[in-house]
Design an enzyme around this catalytic site. Structure first.
Site, PDB file in Angstrom:
ATOM      1  N   SER A 106       4.436  -2.800   0.444  1.00  9.15           N
ATOM      2  CA  SER A 106       3.726  -3.913   1.065  1.00  9.15           C
ATOM      3  C   SER A 106       3.927  -5.204   0.261  1.00  9.15           C
ATOM      4  O   SER A 106       5.044  -5.683   0.112  1.00  9.15           O
ATOM      5  CB  SER A 106       2.242  -3.553   1.217  1.00  9.15           C
ATOM      6  N   ASP A 183       3.285   0.664  12.139  1.00 10.68           N
ATOM      7  CA  ASP A 183       2.686  -0.220  11.143  1.00 10.68           C
ATOM      8  C   ASP A 183       2.198  -1.505  11.820  1.00 10.68           C
ATOM      9  O   ASP A 183       2.975  -2.153  12.532  1.00 10.68           O
ATOM     10  CB  ASP A 183       3.736  -0.549  10.077  1.00 10.68           C
ATOM     11  N   HIS A 210       1.045   1.987   8.100  1.00  8.12           N
ATOM     12  CA  HIS A 210       1.240   1.218   6.864  1.00  8.12           C
ATOM     13  C   HIS A 210       0.915   2.104   5.656  1.00  8.12           C
ATOM     14  O   HIS A 210      -0.131   1.945   5.014  1.00  8.12           O
ATOM     15  CB  HIS A 210       0.349  -0.029   6.892  1.00  8.12           C
TER      16      HIS A 210
END
Length: 261
Positions: A106, A183, A210
């Site tokens: 991320s 995601d 995610h």
């Protein structure tokens, strides 16, 4: 109360692991356990905490409730080079391992890409140890420690076509991008993947949200790709060393040693 236990260090090559926003190195250690097991004979994972405290990130609660402080790599003005660079350098020096790559999730993937780009641009302060990058559910835009490479710009401007074109194919260092097709940040992951030259990157798209791959087959596919990236990097280093040796031998002056009578 969280108790951190120190395990004996191995001589395996190391991956510097950069967590997502609103988590921590400790949490990222837990999140990557499946991948660590798949790569246990090949790498040692080294985790570091971001410098800025913040609220828990997406998906962190309730599973990691009470495991704060939660941290991130950027503050309201962007990435603070004076805080982040010494933090990473110190962690690597204290560990003393042979770092060969960087792995980011991320927000950590944004920073990881920025670090590789610094190396590519041959900046004096760059992390030259890293030969490849692993980006999992990365978001966008890239996050550089130097504003000269990635100026601090409002997010809305980064979403424009101008910035997409500016960042397209900027990174030629070998990478793998893991994208979850469920995601909520899918579009940002796709934008980040476009920063890597298509001839030097692999995109693995999994049926997931995610988070890191959960399915054993997905984890193994990612592990196999990381192993291949490292193998190719080792080959590149060996080739360079041979070339340097050859140049050195060409410069050696051959002198005659007079015979003693």
């Amino acid at each position: 109360m969280i108790v951190h236990t120190e395990e004996p260090k191995s001589d395996l090559p190391c991956l510097l692991c950069l967590h997502g926003g609103g988590t921590s190195g400790y949490i990222f250690d837990i999140q990557t356990r499946r991948l660590q097991r798949a790569l246990a004979k090949h790498f040692r994972f080294v985790f570091v905490d971001g410098p800025f405290e913040c609220a828990a990130g997406p998906g962190v609660l309730p599973f990691f409730e009470g495991m704060g402080p939660y941290r991130r790599w950027i503050n309201q003005d962007g990435c603070d080079e004076d805080k982040v660079r010494p933090l990473l350098k110190q962690k690597m020096a204290e560990d003393g391992g042979n770092f060969v790559g960087v792995l980011g999730f991320s927000q950590g993937a944004r920073l990881a890409l920025g670090l590789l780009h610094e190396k590519q641009e041959r900046r004096a302060e760059a992390f030259d140890e890293f030969g490849f990058g692993v980006f999992i559910c990365g978001t966008y835009p890239p996050l550089g420690l130097s504003s000269a490479l990635f100026p601090v710009t409002p997010t809305a401007q980064f979403e424009s076509q101008y910035w997409e074109e500016k960042h397209k194919n900027i990174l030629s260092i070998p990478t793998v991008h893991v994208i979850g097709n469920k995601d909520p940040f899918l579009h940002k992951s796709q934008l980040l993947s476009k920063c890597s030259d298509p001839t030097s990157t692999t995109i693995l798209e999994f049926s997931m949200g995610h988070h890191l791959p959960v399915a054993p087959a997905d984890t193994q596919r990612l592990a196999n790709r990381v192993i291949a990236l490292h193998r190719n990097y080792e080959h590149e280093l060996c080739t360079r060393a041979v070339e340097q040796l050859g140049k050195g031998l060409e410069q050696v002056a051959v002198t005659e040693i007079p015979l003693q009578t």
